[in-house]
Design a protein around this motif. Structure first.
Motif, PDB file in Angstrom:
ATOM      1  N   SER A 518       0.777  -1.056  -0.131  1.00 39.92           N
ATOM      2  CA  SER A 518      -0.198   0.030   0.048  1.00 39.92           C
ATOM      3  C   SER A 518       0.811   1.248   0.185  1.00 39.92           C
ATOM      4  CB  SER A 518      -0.919   0.060   1.084  1.00 39.92           C
ATOM      5  OG  SER A 518      -1.963  -1.065   1.177  1.00 39.92           O
ATOM      6  N   LEU A 519       2.021   1.048   0.562  1.00 39.01           N
ATOM      7  CA  LEU A 519       2.815   2.171   0.928  1.00 39.01           C
ATOM      8  C   LEU A 519       3.578   2.720  -0.397  1.00 39.01           C
ATOM      9  CD1 LEU A 519       4.103   4.671   2.544  1.00 39.01           C
ATOM     10  CD2 LEU A 519       6.079   2.961   2.971  1.00 39.01           C
ATOM     11  N   VAL A 520       4.231   1.348  -1.022  1.00 41.24           N
ATOM     12  CA  VAL A 520       4.955   1.550  -2.254  1.00 41.24           C
ATOM     13  C   VAL A 520       4.213   1.778  -3.289  1.00 41.24           C
ATOM     14  CG1 VAL A 520       6.856   0.653  -3.518  1.00 41.24           C
ATOM     15  CG2 VAL A 520       6.995   0.726  -1.155  1.00 41.24           C
ATOM     16  N   HIS A 521       3.461   1.043  -3.538  1.00 39.15           N
ATOM     17  CA  HIS A 521       2.528   0.825  -4.947  1.00 39.15           C
ATOM     18  C   HIS A 521       1.458   2.163  -4.924  1.00 39.15           C
ATOM     19  CE1 HIS A 521       3.892  -2.877  -6.518  1.00 39.15           C
ATOM     20  NE2 HIS A 521       3.881  -3.350  -5.442  1.00 39.15           N
ATOM     21  N   GLY A 522       1.123   2.369  -3.727  1.00 40.25           N
ATOM     22  CA  GLY A 522      -0.068   3.529  -3.737  1.00 40.25           C
ATOM     23  C   GLY A 522       0.485   4.820  -3.795  1.00 40.25           C
ATOM     24  N   SER A 523       1.808   4.957  -3.363  1.00 44.56           N
ATOM     25  CA  SER A 523       2.401   6.340  -3.227  1.00 44.56           C
ATOM     26  C   SER A 523       3.426   6.631  -4.341  1.00 44.56           C
ATOM     27  CB  SER A 523       2.889   6.473  -1.956  1.00 44.56           C
ATOM     28  OG  SER A 523       2.158   6.346  -0.771  1.00 44.56           O
ATOM     29  N   LEU A 524       4.021   5.523  -5.038  1.00 45.28           N
ATOM     30  CA  LEU A 524       5.068   5.658  -5.876  1.00 45.28           C
ATOM     31  C   LEU A 524       4.829   5.377  -7.540  1.00 45.28           C
ATOM     32  CD1 LEU A 524       8.108   4.254  -3.859  1.00 45.28           C
ATOM     33  CD2 LEU A 524       7.508   6.675  -4.141  1.00 45.28           C
ATOM     34  N   ALA A 525       3.809   4.735  -7.543  1.00 48.73           N
ATOM     35  CA  ALA A 525       3.083   4.270  -8.814  1.00 48.73           C
ATOM     36  C   ALA A 525       2.937   5.583  -9.582  1.00 48.73           C
ATOM     37  CB  ALA A 525       2.140   3.249  -8.835  1.00 48.73           C
ATOM     38  N   VAL A 530      10.132   6.303 -12.022  1.00 51.98           N
ATOM     39  CA  VAL A 530       9.675   5.451 -11.252  1.00 51.98           C
ATOM     40  C   VAL A 530       9.318   4.050 -11.999  1.00 51.98           C
ATOM     41  CG1 VAL A 530       8.630   4.287  -9.242  1.00 51.98           C
ATOM     42  CG2 VAL A 530       9.633   6.859  -9.145  1.00 51.98           C
ATOM     43  N   LEU A 531      10.003   3.034 -12.147  1.00 53.03           N
ATOM     44  CA  LEU A 531       9.556   1.839 -12.471  1.00 53.03           C
ATOM     45  C   LEU A 531       9.141   0.679 -11.593  1.00 53.03           C
ATOM     46  CD1 LEU A 531       9.362  -0.392 -14.935  1.00 53.03           C
ATOM     47  CD2 LEU A 531      11.739  -0.762 -14.616  1.00 53.03           C
ATOM     48  N   ILE A 532       8.095   0.426 -11.789  1.00 51.02           N
ATOM     49  CA  ILE A 532       7.492  -0.812 -10.860  1.00 51.02           C
ATOM     50  C   ILE A 532       7.461  -2.185 -11.488  1.00 51.02           C
ATOM     51  CG2 ILE A 532       5.696  -1.326  -9.336  1.00 51.02           C
ATOM     52  CD1 ILE A 532       5.195   1.433  -8.519  1.00 51.02           C
ATOM     53  N   VAL A 533       7.922  -3.051 -10.825  1.00 53.17           N
ATOM     54  CA  VAL A 533       7.885  -4.337 -11.245  1.00 53.17           C
ATOM     55  C   VAL A 533       7.222  -5.335 -10.257  1.00 53.17           C
ATOM     56  CG1 VAL A 533       9.093  -6.378 -12.236  1.00 53.17           C
ATOM     57  CG2 VAL A 533      10.249  -4.352 -12.746  1.00 53.17           C
ATOM     58  N   ASP A 534       5.848  -5.637 -10.494  1.00 49.54           N
ATOM     59  CA  ASP A 534       5.031  -6.130  -9.654  1.00 49.54           C
ATOM     60  C   ASP A 534       4.938  -7.765  -9.824  1.00 49.54           C
ATOM     61  OD1 ASP A 534       3.274  -6.531 -11.769  1.00 49.54           O
ATOM     62  OD2 ASP A 534       2.123  -4.728 -11.226  1.00 49.54           O
ATOM     63  N   GLN A 535       3.976  -8.301  -9.145  1.00 51.55           N
ATOM     64  CA  GLN A 535       3.801  -9.859  -9.098  1.00 51.55           C
ATOM     65  C   GLN A 535       2.814 -10.472  -9.975  1.00 51.55           C
ATOM     66  OE1 GLN A 535       3.541 -11.620  -5.472  1.00 51.55           O
ATOM     67  NE2 GLN A 535       5.454 -10.708  -4.490  1.00 51.55           N
ATOM     68  N   SER A 536       2.301  -9.399 -10.942  1.00 54.82           N
ATOM     69  CA  SER A 536       1.418  -9.679 -11.832  1.00 54.82           C
ATOM     70  C   SER A 536       1.661 -10.962 -12.847  1.00 54.82           C
ATOM     71  CB  SER A 536       0.662  -8.522 -12.505  1.00 54.82           C
ATOM     72  OG  SER A 536       1.655  -7.930 -13.414  1.00 54.82           O
ATOM     73  N   PRO A 537       0.898 -11.698 -13.166  1.00 62.89           N
ATOM     74  CA  PRO A 537       1.303 -12.841 -13.913  1.00 62.89           C
ATOM     75  C   PRO A 537       1.767 -12.199 -15.390  1.00 62.89           C
ATOM     76  CG  PRO A 537      -1.240 -12.948 -13.632  1.00 62.89           C
ATOM     77  CD  PRO A 537      -0.666 -11.962 -12.777  1.00 62.89           C
ATOM     78  N   ILE A 538       2.960 -13.131 -15.885  1.00 65.23           N
ATOM     79  CA  ILE A 538       3.157 -12.744 -17.383  1.00 65.23           C
ATOM     80  C   ILE A 538       2.272 -13.432 -18.263  1.00 65.23           C
ATOM     81  CG2 ILE A 538       5.670 -12.454 -16.835  1.00 65.23           C
ATOM     82  CD1 ILE A 538       6.185 -15.231 -18.082  1.00 65.23           C
ATOM     83  N   ALA A 685      15.966   3.552 -15.687  1.00 61.68           N
ATOM     84  CA  ALA A 685      14.919   4.444 -14.779  1.00 61.68           C
ATOM     85  C   ALA A 685      15.903   4.839 -13.531  1.00 61.68           C
ATOM     86  CB  ALA A 685      13.860   3.331 -14.401  1.00 61.68           C
ATOM     87  N   GLU A 686      15.338   5.844 -13.125  1.00 64.02           N
ATOM     88  CA  GLU A 686      15.837   6.531 -11.825  1.00 64.02           C
ATOM     89  C   GLU A 686      15.803   5.616 -10.545  1.00 64.02           C
ATOM     90  OE1 GLU A 686      14.726  10.480 -11.447  1.00 64.02           O
ATOM     91  OE2 GLU A 686      15.122  10.955 -13.648  1.00 64.02           O
ATOM     92  N   VAL A 687      14.650   5.139 -10.592  1.00 70.50           N
ATOM     93  CA  VAL A 687      13.844   4.343  -9.373  1.00 70.50           C
ATOM     94  C   VAL A 687      13.557   3.089  -9.864  1.00 70.50           C
ATOM     95  CG1 VAL A 687      12.678   4.167  -7.319  1.00 70.50           C
ATOM     96  CG2 VAL A 687      13.752   6.421  -8.040  1.00 70.50           C
ATOM     97  N   VAL A 688      13.778   1.902  -9.164  1.00 70.22           N
ATOM     98  CA  VAL A 688      13.274   0.726  -9.723  1.00 70.22           C
ATOM     99  C   VAL A 688      12.798   0.069  -8.532  1.00 70.22           C
ATOM    100  CG1 VAL A 688      13.513  -1.625 -10.629  1.00 70.22           C
ATOM    101  CG2 VAL A 688      14.748   0.252 -11.793  1.00 70.22           C
ATOM    102  N   VAL A 689      11.294  -0.448  -8.384  1.00 69.94           N
ATOM    103  CA  VAL A 689      10.808  -0.990  -7.370  1.00 69.94           C
ATOM    104  C   VAL A 689      10.368  -2.323  -7.773  1.00 69.94           C
ATOM    105  CG1 VAL A 689       8.650  -0.983  -5.906  1.00 69.94           C
ATOM    106  CG2 VAL A 689       9.665   1.265  -6.629  1.00 69.94           C
ATOM    107  N   LEU A 690      10.954  -3.356  -6.735  1.00 72.60           N
ATOM    108  CA  LEU A 690      10.846  -4.624  -6.982  1.00 72.60           C
ATOM    109  C   LEU A 690      10.004  -5.253  -5.918  1.00 72.60           C
ATOM    110  CD1 LEU A 690      14.319  -5.589  -8.015  1.00 72.60           C
ATOM    111  CD2 LEU A 690      12.349  -5.032  -9.423  1.00 72.60           C
TER     112      LEU A 690
END
Length: 791
Positions: A518-525, A530-538, A685-690
């Motif tokens: 909630s903190l990371v995805h809700g505030s940084l997406a 900012v590049l967010i690599v989440d757990q959604s299926p390929i 990307a400047e920031v990568v979120v995994l």
């Protein structure tokens, strides 16, 4: 544990050759907990899921009639000589629970069914039967015609009525899509000029003709000149019969058609349709039911002062307290059953969820634990439960409770097979089978089988890493800047303010449900850079492979085309160069109508997927088919420059060097697929979120992952990881810990600082486990004593 080879208490596997298994012979004790280990890609899943579980389920399917089997997915016999003493297998994997819009945690666990029964018996005012509280059933009444046999066929009229709880406005979905016509219509054009920009509605197409030639609209008239009646016909007309070119057709207004086709229970499969759907509509809570899915009677009736929507939206721990407070003899068996389900979900670390949570929003680990709940307390015994890393997504604090549930299933008289990397689960096992020694072609062999306490001395990679304690970084980086988050209140967050360090490796930690995502995805997406690599299926079909998914095939095709002076499309198995017989699949699928379809290697191309003339062209001495048969590591030695080299380097960095470029995505394990996605999405990307990048990784592969993360930071990229794995957390430069608990007991920042500061002065749950994990041998690499140690 020693079991006689001819005993019925042993599952015997002989000469298993599924995927990379090399004629594996192994005996697995029944009614025991067996953990199968090994590096990622070693063949664990091929043995447990692809061989044992697959054959068990195939044999069960064969007991059904041919007609019933025609509705089941194909299941060919696995490549194995003998499988003896199998029992019925129940697979509890990480495949996400179907994202049907009507599926919730309550429906998936039957907890909502119990709750509906309670409300049907005790609600004030009394609403009616259980179905009156179902958001999947509408209320209806009328007259129907039924044909009966009595001497000769007769028509009989009967009254019918159903009492359901579905909200009539949103039809039980809880949301309503507001479609904006201006997102797909150009009012300055006519239909003939292409005013409609939507899938399957190109000018001249058959569906387009149903609008242009319906007789109600002038196809050459500009849309801006339409009357109100014409606009209503074009957009909102319900299903109506019209004639087009003398043929009867069903006409629907555009909005009516889109809403029926693409905004129902199931998400569209085509990617371009999903993109169109997202472009034309905004979806929000239904204003009629406020998102509860229920009609007025069902959503306002109360039991002991609470409505059904209030119960469904509560965290499971709070709901359990309310259920245990019901002292109503008339529903005592129901409340007992509901309380049991709720306790089981809390025990597997899901106490922060609510029954109205859509299953499509659950992570793979959460979904697996929801499935697990259905089997706890089952009357079935002497079956085989097969789990795929049940601790995925669990904080170390929750793993002990998961272990107890695995033992509970074993003690009920069932066989439990678990694919796992966590030392805590391995130590719990009655029997361990380690597959290796490496991955891909270097794996596929049993390198150890026996009691857990013998694994460390086995000499296998797993044995060497098993006792390894994570070590704290001796020198941490200093932040170069900060990302400000102010007043974050998504889900359970409590107006959180935090400055996320940049220029370093940051680990965001906390128990499951504490508020990390909630903190990371809700505030940084959506933030720039900012590049967010989440757990959604390929996503991918039988044609998809690592080369296509990672984007590697494009530069390779271009290089082939340039070297040979021919079009690049020749080197795509999905385009001009495809074998005409198998259409570029390498296999021919035969539909046997009433029984399962089968696939056989294409005789025309020999499984190579391309036309013969395409294979006459070479690059670096290789045909395109030979390139696709290379492993990532071998390909990296061939393509050493340009975009292809960059993509291959990323695949190597995430430990996929053994995977073949043309290997179908359907043959990759969950951990392999996640790492492939990680490699494909990493870009400048400047920031990568995994989000839990270590999920599915062996201890040795986690070490490689940490090296890759540090490489990104050293290269100028700020890296933020949401993690439970202490081997990753201990190597971070900074930790942001959320808690103190899950759900409403979480949502606050409980620690900010370096790992050393956490170990020295914090008492959060993460700190307690990190402190316990770090010992006198912290930082010692188990490969240090090996002469062939790597960098």
């Amino acid at each position: 544990m020693t079991v006689p080879a001819d005993s019925h208490d042993t599952i015997r596997v002989r000469n298993a050759r599924v995927n990379n298994l090399r004629g594996v012979d192994v005996d697995l004790p029944k009614r025991r907990l067996t953990v199968v280990t090994g590096v990622s890609g070693s063949g664990k899943s091929s043995l447990v899921f692809g061989t044992i579980a697959a054959e068990s389920q195939r044999l069960i399917n064969e007991t059904y009639s041919t007609f019933v089997q025609s509705f089941m997915p194909p299941s060919a016999r696995p490549e194995v000589d003998h499988l003896e003493n199998l029992t019925a297998a129940i697979v509890v994997d990480q495949e996400r629970i179907g994202a049907n819009a009507r599926s919730t945690v309550g429906t998936a666990t039957d907890a909502l069914t119990y709750l509906r029964v309670i409300f049907s018996r005790l609600s004030e005012p009394h609403v009616g039967p259980t179905s009156a509280f179902s958001f999947n059933l509408a209320s209806a009444s009328g007259r129907g015609k039924m044909t009966v046999e009595k001497g000769e066929a007769q028509a009989e009229i009967r009254e019918f009525s159903t009492v359901g709880g579905m909200c009539p406005a949103c039809e039980g979905l809880g949301t309503i899509a507001r479609i904006d016509p201006d997102t797909f219509l150009d009012r300055d054009r006519s239909l003939t000029e292409g005013a409609i920009d939507a899938p399957n509605l190109a000018v001249g197409s058959w569906m387009w003709r149903s609008y242009a030639e319906s007789g109600r609209i002038d196809p050459d008239k500009k849309l801006r000149d339409y009357t109100d009646e014409e606009w209503d016909w074009l957009l909102h007309q319900p299903a109506t019969k019209v004639k087009v070119a003398g043929i009867n057709m069903t006409y629907e207004g555009l909005v009516t058609r889109f809403r029926r086709s693409w905004f129902g229970d199931v998400e569209p499969k085509q990617a371009h349709v999903r993109r169109f759907k997202e472009r034309i509509a905004t979806t929000g809570p239904c204003p009629e039911c406020d998102g509860t899915r229920l009609n007025e009677a069902a959503r306002t009736a109360t039991v002991h002062g609470r409505t059904l929507p209030q119960c469904s939206s509560q965290e499971l721990g709070d709901l359990l307290a309310w259920v245990e407070g019901l002292d109503e003899p008339s529903v005592a068996p129901v409340t007992k059953g509901l309380a049991g389900v709720l306790r089981s979900m809390i025990d597997v670390g899901l106490g922060y969820l609510s029954l109205d949570r859509a299953t499509g929003t659950l992570s793979g680990g959460e979904g697996q634990r929801v499935k697990m709940v259905r089997h706890l307390g089952s009357a079935l015994t002497d079956v085989t439960y097969v789990f795929d890393e049940p601790t995925v997504g669990l904080h170390p604090h929750d793993i002990a409770r998961m272990n107890q549930l695995l033992l509970q299933l074993r003690d009920s008289g069932s066989t439990v097979l678990v694919v796992e990397h966590k030392p805590e689960v391995i130590a719990l096992a009655d029997h361990v089978v380690d597959i290796g020694p490496g991955a891909g072609d270097d794996g596929g062999q049993v390198v150890y089988a026996g009691a857990p306490d013998g694994l460390s001395a086995s000499g296998s990679v797993t044995g060497e890493w098993l006792d390894h304690r994570p070590g704290l970084r001796t020198k941490v980086r200093e932040p170069t800047a900060y990302l400000q988050i102010r007043g974050a209140s998504t889900n359970n967050l409590r107006d959180v303010d935090v400055d996320v360090p940049l220029g370093v490796l940051v680990a965001v930690t906390g128990v499951a449900g504490s508020g990390k995502s909630s903190l990371v995805h809700g505030s940084l997406a959506g933030r720039e850079g900012v590049l967010i690599v989440d757990q959604s299926p390929i996503r991918g079909s039988r044609r998809s492979n690592p080369a296509t998914f990672s984007g590697l095939l494009d530069p390779v095709r271009t290089a082939f085309a340039k070297a040979n002076g021919v079009p690049a499309s020749l080197f795509s198995p999905n385009s001009e160069g495809a074998c005409p017989v198998c259409r570029g699949q390498g296999v021919v699928w035969t539909d046997l109508v009433m029984v399962h379809g089968v696939s056989t290697p294409c005789e025309e191309c020999g499984g190579r997927r391309f036309r013969p003339e395409v294979l006459e062209h070479r690059l670096h001495g290789l045909t395109i088919a030979e390139v696709l048969d290379l492993s990532v590591a071998d390909a990296a030695e061939v393509f050493t420059t340009g975009k292809a080299a960059t993509v291959l380097r990323r695949l190597l960095d995430v430990g996929l060097g053994y995977v073949r470029l043309g290997q179908p995505l359907t043959t990759l394990s969950g951990g392999e697929r996640q790492r492939l996605k990680l490699a494909a999405q990493l870009r400048e990307a400047e920031v990568v979120v995994l989000d839990e990048p270590s999920s599915g990784l062996h201890l040795a592969d986690t070490h490689r992952l940490v090296q890759m993360l540090h490489g990104l930071v050293d290269g100028g990229t700020s890296v933020i990881v949401l993690e439970h794995n202490l081997a990753v957390v201990s190597q971070a430069d900074r930790i942001v810990d959320l808690g103190p608990g899950a759900g409403h007991e979480g949502g606050s920042i409980v620690f900010e600082g370096t790992p050393q500061e956490m170990v020295d002065g914090s008492d959060t749950l993460t700190a307690q486990h990190l402190r316990a994990a770090v010992g006198a041998d912290a930082g010692r690499d188990p490969r240090a004593d090996r002469p062939d140690k790597e960098d």
